[in-house]
Design an enzyme around this catalytic site. Structure first.
Site, PDB file in Angstrom:
ATOM      1  N   HIS A  57      -5.617  -4.185  -4.399  1.00 21.76           N
ATOM      2  CA  HIS A  57      -5.442  -3.588  -3.075  1.00 21.76           C
ATOM      3  C   HIS A  57      -4.353  -4.330  -2.306  1.00 21.76           C
ATOM      4  O   HIS A  57      -4.212  -5.555  -2.419  1.00 21.76           O
ATOM      5  CB  HIS A  57      -6.738  -3.664  -2.281  1.00 21.76           C
ATOM      6  CG  HIS A  57      -7.833  -2.820  -2.829  1.00 21.76           C
ATOM      7  ND1 HIS A  57      -8.970  -2.534  -2.110  1.00 21.76           N
ATOM      8  CD2 HIS A  57      -7.981  -2.183  -4.029  1.00 21.76           C
ATOM      9  CE1 HIS A  57      -9.771  -1.768  -2.820  1.00 21.76           C
ATOM     10  NE2 HIS A  57      -9.195  -1.553  -3.999  1.00 21.76           N
ATOM     11  N   GLU A  59      -4.111  -5.148   0.826  1.00 22.74           N
ATOM     12  CA  GLU A  59      -4.576  -6.172   1.772  1.00 22.74           C
ATOM     13  C   GLU A  59      -4.938  -7.476   1.067  1.00 22.74           C
ATOM     14  O   GLU A  59      -4.525  -8.558   1.499  1.00 22.74           O
ATOM     15  CB  GLU A  59      -5.806  -5.672   2.559  1.00 22.74           C
ATOM     16  CG  GLU A  59      -5.573  -4.413   3.342  1.00 22.74           C
ATOM     17  CD  GLU A  59      -5.927  -3.137   2.580  1.00 22.74           C
ATOM     18  OE1 GLU A  59      -6.184  -2.123   3.241  1.00 22.74           O
ATOM     19  OE2 GLU A  59      -5.939  -3.151   1.327  1.00 22.74           O
ATOM     20  N   CYS A  87     -11.497  -2.286   2.620  1.00 21.19           N
ATOM     21  CA  CYS A  87     -12.800  -2.261   1.957  1.00 21.19           C
ATOM     22  C   CYS A  87     -13.475  -3.614   2.134  1.00 21.19           C
ATOM     23  O   CYS A  87     -12.909  -4.555   2.696  1.00 21.19           O
ATOM     24  CB  CYS A  87     -12.614  -1.928   0.475  1.00 21.19           C
ATOM     25  SG  CYS A  87     -11.895  -3.284  -0.483  1.00 21.19           S
ATOM     26  N   CYS A  90     -11.386  -6.521   0.648  1.00 24.41           N
ATOM     27  CA  CYS A  90     -10.231  -6.893   1.471  1.00 24.41           C
ATOM     28  C   CYS A  90     -10.660  -7.531   2.783  1.00 24.41           C
ATOM     29  O   CYS A  90     -10.007  -8.460   3.270  1.00 24.41           O
ATOM     30  CB  CYS A  90      -9.357  -5.673   1.710  1.00 24.41           C
ATOM     31  SG  CYS A  90      -8.611  -5.035   0.187  1.00 24.41           S
ATOM     32  N   ASP A 163      -5.995  14.591  -5.795  1.00 33.80           N
ATOM     33  CA  ASP A 163      -6.260  15.752  -6.662  1.00 33.80           C
ATOM     34  C   ASP A 163      -5.356  15.740  -7.884  1.00 33.80           C
ATOM     35  O   ASP A 163      -5.783  16.044  -8.995  1.00 33.80           O
ATOM     36  CB  ASP A 163      -6.030  17.063  -5.884  1.00 33.80           C
ATOM     37  CG  ASP A 163      -7.007  17.253  -4.744  1.00 33.80           C
ATOM     38  OD1 ASP A 163      -8.107  16.674  -4.794  1.00 33.80           O
ATOM     39  OD2 ASP A 163      -6.665  17.977  -3.793  1.00 33.80           O
TER      40      ASP A 163
END
Length: 166
Positions: A57, A59, A87, A90, A163
């Site tokens: 991630h 962060e 999250c 992070c 998607d």
């Protein structure tokens, strides 16, 4: 009112730029930056999914890099900016790196609207405020923004992105 200054919102827009650059490199569209008390950008980091998968991630990578370069005292004066709410991993990195201010644009719940059940980004529904409330440090958290135009900018790269990866 989200309590963000115009400078905070400008720095969130820089996170959008960093996130878009990450996406152009084949990564997920997440971006983070550290700024000093005057709003000067110290460091920036995009998501690095192609290098290390779901654990890379923006962060956490940014905070680990910064913790090598700056003392805990210096880190306590910085602000972490990120396009989406960090999250729990992070937010934990923010706590341990000693950053005392967090500004994010959109929530993890808003992110889930775009990611769905995509295996590359299984969201972890634990708000950053909930994570830091169990710690021993005073951390100021601003977010999500109530600026609807800014939210549209933040989510733009996520529309259809997940998607296409599903």
């Amino acid at each position: 009112m989200d309590g963000m200054t115009d400078k905070d919102k400008a720095l969130l827009r820089e996170c959008i730029r960093v996130a878009h650059e990450a996406m152009e490199k084949g990564n997920h569209p997440f971006g983070a930056l550290l700024a000093d008390e005057d709003g000067n950008i110290i460091m920036e980091q995009g998501n690095a999914f192609t290098e290390g998968g779901s654990a890379y991630h923006a962060e956490t990578l940014l905070l680990l890099r910064a913790a090598k370069k700056y003392s805990a005292e210096e880190m306590s004066h910085f602000t972490l900016y990120t396009n989406f709410e960090p999250c729990c991993m992070c937010t934990g990195a923010l706590y341990w790196a000693n950053v005392r201010r967090l500004v994010f644009g959109a929530t993890e719940k808003q992110l889930l609207e775009y990611t769905g059940s995509n295996d590359e980004n299984p969201t972890f529904s634990l708000p950053s405020r909930e994570v830091v409330k169990y710690g021993q440090k005073d951390i100021t958290i601003l977010g999500p923004t109530d600026d609807t135009d800014l939210i549209k900018e933040i989510v733009k790269d996520h529309i259809g992105f997940w998607d296409a990866r599903g």
